[in-house]
Scaffold this motif. Structure first.
Motif, PDB file in Angstrom:
ATOM      1  N   ASP A  11       5.175  14.748  -3.680  1.00  0.00           N
ATOM      2  CA  ASP A  11       3.495  14.958  -4.342  1.00  0.00           C
ATOM      3  C   ASP A  11       3.550  14.956  -5.810  1.00  0.00           C
ATOM      4  N   LEU A  12       2.535  14.732  -6.292  1.00  0.00           N
ATOM      5  CA  LEU A  12       2.095  14.978  -7.728  1.00  0.00           C
ATOM      6  C   LEU A  12       1.004  15.857  -7.810  1.00  0.00           C
ATOM      7  N   ALA A  13       1.020  16.613  -9.120  1.00  0.00           N
ATOM      8  CA  ALA A  13      -0.113  17.579  -9.373  1.00  0.00           C
ATOM      9  C   ALA A  13      -0.251  17.663 -11.043  1.00  0.00           C
ATOM     10  N   PHE A  14      -1.562  17.838 -11.294  1.00  0.00           N
ATOM     11  CA  PHE A  14      -1.598  18.140 -12.798  1.00  0.00           C
ATOM     12  C   PHE A  14      -2.677  19.219 -12.950  1.00  0.00           C
ATOM     13  N   ASP A  15      -2.742  19.869 -14.006  1.00  0.00           N
ATOM     14  CA  ASP A  15      -3.444  20.947 -14.348  1.00  0.00           C
ATOM     15  C   ASP A  15      -3.841  21.189 -15.733  1.00  0.00           C
ATOM     16  N   ASP A  16      -4.806  22.203 -16.153  1.00  0.00           N
ATOM     17  CA  ASP A  16      -4.904  22.544 -17.580  1.00  0.00           C
ATOM     18  C   ASP A  16      -4.857  21.595 -18.545  1.00  0.00           C
ATOM     19  N   SER A  18      -1.268  13.236  -2.735  1.00  0.00           N
ATOM     20  CA  SER A  18      -0.298  13.528  -1.419  1.00  0.00           C
ATOM     21  C   SER A  18       0.784  12.431  -1.408  1.00  0.00           C
ATOM     22  N   SER A  19       2.003  12.530  -1.142  1.00  0.00           N
ATOM     23  CA  SER A  19       3.056  11.763  -0.694  1.00  0.00           C
ATOM     24  C   SER A  19       2.686  11.341   0.759  1.00  0.00           C
ATOM     25  N   THR A  20       2.565  10.071   0.967  1.00  0.00           N
ATOM     26  CA  THR A  20       2.201   9.762   2.534  1.00  0.00           C
ATOM     27  C   THR A  20       3.169   8.329   2.712  1.00  0.00           C
ATOM     28  N   ASP A  21       2.836   7.679   4.050  1.00  0.00           N
ATOM     29  CA  ASP A  21       3.487   6.618   4.331  1.00  0.00           C
ATOM     30  C   ASP A  21       2.902   5.486   3.532  1.00  0.00           C
ATOM     31  N   ASP A  22       2.022   5.619   2.698  1.00  0.00           N
ATOM     32  CA  ASP A  22       1.429   4.468   1.956  1.00  0.00           C
ATOM     33  C   ASP A  22       2.300   3.533   1.351  1.00  0.00           C
ATOM     34  N   LEU A  23       1.979   2.423   1.164  1.00  0.00           N
ATOM     35  CA  LEU A  23       2.863   1.207   0.546  1.00  0.00           C
ATOM     36  C   LEU A  23       3.087   1.713  -0.722  1.00  0.00           C
ATOM     37  N   GLN A  24       4.250   1.388  -1.558  1.00  0.00           N
ATOM     38  CA  GLN A  24       4.767   1.626  -2.959  1.00  0.00           C
ATOM     39  C   GLN A  24       3.766   1.095  -3.979  1.00  0.00           C
ATOM     40  N   GLY A  25       3.475   1.802  -4.735  1.00  0.00           N
ATOM     41  CA  GLY A  25       2.592   1.293  -6.034  1.00  0.00           C
ATOM     42  C   GLY A  25       1.384   1.502  -6.045  1.00  0.00           C
ATOM     43  N   GLN A  26       0.996   2.031  -4.889  1.00  0.00           N
ATOM     44  CA  GLN A  26      -0.558   2.742  -4.672  1.00  0.00           C
ATOM     45  C   GLN A  26      -0.875   3.530  -5.940  1.00  0.00           C
ATOM     46  N   THR A  27      -1.994   3.606  -6.462  1.00  0.00           N
ATOM     47  CA  THR A  27      -2.414   4.351  -7.408  1.00  0.00           C
ATOM     48  C   THR A  27      -3.557   5.247  -7.046  1.00  0.00           C
ATOM     49  N   ALA A  28      -3.568   6.345  -8.144  1.00  0.00           N
ATOM     50  CA  ALA A  28      -5.042   7.071  -8.109  1.00  0.00           C
ATOM     51  C   ALA A  28      -5.264   7.613  -9.428  1.00  0.00           C
ATOM     52  N   LYS A  29      -6.464   7.217  -9.876  1.00  0.00           N
ATOM     53  CA  LYS A  29      -6.989   7.564 -11.251  1.00  0.00           C
ATOM     54  C   LYS A  29      -8.130   8.637 -11.231  1.00  0.00           C
TER      55      LYS A  29
END
Length: 553
Positions: free
Chosen positions: A325-330, A231-242
């Motif tokens: 927002d980012l998403a991936f599948d398959d 999800s795109s939120t008001d978080d700081l630029q550069g925060q990551t999820a792996k």
């Protein structure tokens, strides 16, 4: 319409397994426990062999090609939007682990509609869409699976909708089509990593903001299908999820493929890494920024490794924003080498090329082989193998109306200093050939509502029964993709075909045609060349005569 049967509630003494097993049906001797819907316009029809309409429908059933299957007839008097429903008997609650419903489907044609699987409860009366496919899926039988967890008495409904006159849809189940299983559409042992700032979330349906994110998953194309979402939120630029895959053995797999969705003005970056067992990462794919409101294809060659490894998908936020927002599948790993970006000979599938779908165009590009069923048009052999066994893409000009468009889009390419060269072979043979165009598009033009982009190449009219090569040099300053658009001619008899598409770095040796030629372009060009040659000969002769006279004087 055939006679409709009333549904009977499941007997309390009937075990869930026996009720589910009864849904398996080969349709060789009728519909078994299935019944035709009562509130639709069409019936599912039983058939062996090919359907009556050319360039659509299967040539036989899935198992033996000689057995029976069910299908809907899309030609007249059927009209676009007509539906046919097939309903199961009432089934008991799915139980703790649920069950897997599987069936085979065939959706081939220029104007295929949609096929849906719905679950209907009686009290209260409610329908839930759990699986869906739309448009041309190729001339082959495909397997569909849906994991059902509904804890109420329910029915399975298979609903086909007509999309146009060349849109036959076929379906068949088997005696083993229903069974109790663990969930199919889960995390597949992928795990969140702990050395990041955020998490990927397993999501269904559309995201909360209509200006970003997908409306459905890529696998089932339904609001109930799952994908992973950041999800795109008001978080700081550069925060990551792996997220990381299970550990794969060294030397296992050579290519990774996945589908991603990056739509919105504030989209950040998507990275794919190959990570060693010790945690050392090698970047193998990266994409950033708005890529349009559609699922995009990506692939990357895996690096040779002597140690076990993982695949890591990383999302990087551009924040603060509400439209990123980012998403991936398959995600799919294969032993076959990744084809070069944009390259396809269509012998196995459509590679990274896809029909646009939606309401933008009216017909699909089809994958076919051999001669066209329409007389005096289309190729008789492909270009790759020069045989009737090789495949190519084509547009069936016998359906639709004058001016109808068919879009074919590529994967996304990154800008290069020397540009790119698109090379392809095309076949335009028939008395009423329309116009074939090539465009380049990017997120700037696409976000402004331009589905085509910038025109780079155009050809129109009959070019005789032969394959011709074309090359297009493209220099772009931001990420872009190619778009083939065929515009239908005035009457049937204008099939166009493509084969052996390739995209390579650097410029091409030849330039594309600047303006569309007339139908008799080849003859006119030849005549003009002969005329100019004769004129030059006359001028030279006169010059020599005058020169000779001057010498005598």
């Amino acid at each position: 319409m055939s006679e409709k049967r009333r549904n009977v509630a499941p007997n309390k003494s009937t075990s869930p397994s026996s009720a589910l097993s009864a849904c398996g049906c080969s349709f060789e001797d009728g519909l078994c426990v299935w019944v035709q819907g009562a509130e639709d316009e069409l019936d599912w029809l039983s058939r062996t062999g090919p359907t009556e309409t050319p360039n659509t429908g299967p040539t036989g059933d899935h198992s033996t090609s000689r057995g029976k299957y069910l299908y809907i007839e899309s030609s007249a008097p059927t009209v676009k939007g007509d539906k046919a429903q097939l309903k199961s008997l009432l089934l008991p609650p799915a139980g703790g682990k649920g069950y897997c419903f599987t069936f085979w489907y065939h959706m081939f044609g220029a104007t295929v509609g949609s096929l849906k699987m719905l679950l209907q409860t009686a009290d209260p009366l409610k329908r839930t869409l759990v699986w869906q496919k739309s448009g041309n899926q190729g001339d082959e039988w495909r397997l569909a699976r849906s994991h059902v967890t509904l804890q109420e008495v329910h029915q399975v409904i298979l609903e086909a909708t007509v999309g146009g006159e060349a849109g036959d849809i076929a379906m068949m189940t088997s005696p083993s089509s229903v069974d109790h299983v663990l969930p199919l559409e889960g995390s597949c042992d992928w795990q969140q990593q702990s050395d990041d700032d955020s998490d990927w979330v397993r999501e269904t349906g559309s995201t909360h903001n209509p200006h970003t994110g997908p409306d459905s998953d890529h696998t089932t194309n339904t609001p109930t299908g799952h994908y992973y979402f950041l999800s795109s939120t008001d978080d700081l630029q550069g925060q990551t999820a792996k997220m990381s895959s299970p550990l794969y053995p060294a030397g296992k797999w050579v290519c990774v493929q996945l589908w991603y969705h990056m739509y919105g003005r504030g989209v950040g970056m998507l990275n794919v890494y190959q990570q060693s067992e010790e945690g050392k990462e090698a970047l193998i794919f990266s994409q950033s920024g708005d890529q349009g409101r559609l699922w995009r294809f990506a692939q990357a060659s895996l690096l040779p490794r002597v140690q076990p490894y993982r695949i890591v998908v990383e999302g990087v936020k551009s924040g603060p924003t509400q439209e990123g927002d980012l998403a991936f599948d398959d995600v799919h790993l294969t032993d076959a080498q990744c084809p070069p970006p944009g390259h396809c000979d269509f012998e196995i599938n459509m590679c990274s090329w896809s029909n646009l779908g939606g309401d933008v165009d009216q017909e699909d590009w089809l994958r076919g082989r051999g001669a066209s069923t329409n007389p005096s048009t289309g190729p008789s052999v492909d270009h790759t193998t020069n045989s009737t066994h090789g495949y190519y893409l084509y547009v069936d000009n016998s359906v639709g109306e004058w001016g109808d468009n068919s879009f074919l889009i590529s994967e996304v390419f990154q800008p290069a200093t020397r540009g790119h060269c698109l090379t392809f072979w095309y076949h335009m043979y028939g008395s009423h050939i329309g116009t074939l165009r090539v465009y380049t598009n990017d997120r700037t033009m696409h976000s402004g509502g331009n589905e085509e982009g910038m025109l780079k190449w155009i050809e129109t009219g009959n070019k005789r029964d032969r394959w011709k090569e074309a090359s297009v040099t493209v220099k772009h300053h931001e990420a872009f993709w190619f778009v083939f658009v065929y515009q239908r001619g005035m009457n049937p008899g204008g099939d166009v075909a493509l084969d052996d598409i390739s995209v390579r770095p650097g410029g091409c040796y030849s330039e594309p045609p600047i303006s569309p030629p007339d139908d008799d372009n080849d003859m006119m060009s030849a005549g003009l060349a002969v005329g100019l040659t004769l004129l030059a000969g006359v001028i030279i002769s006169i010059f020599l005569v005058v020169l000779n006279k001057n010498r005598r004087v």
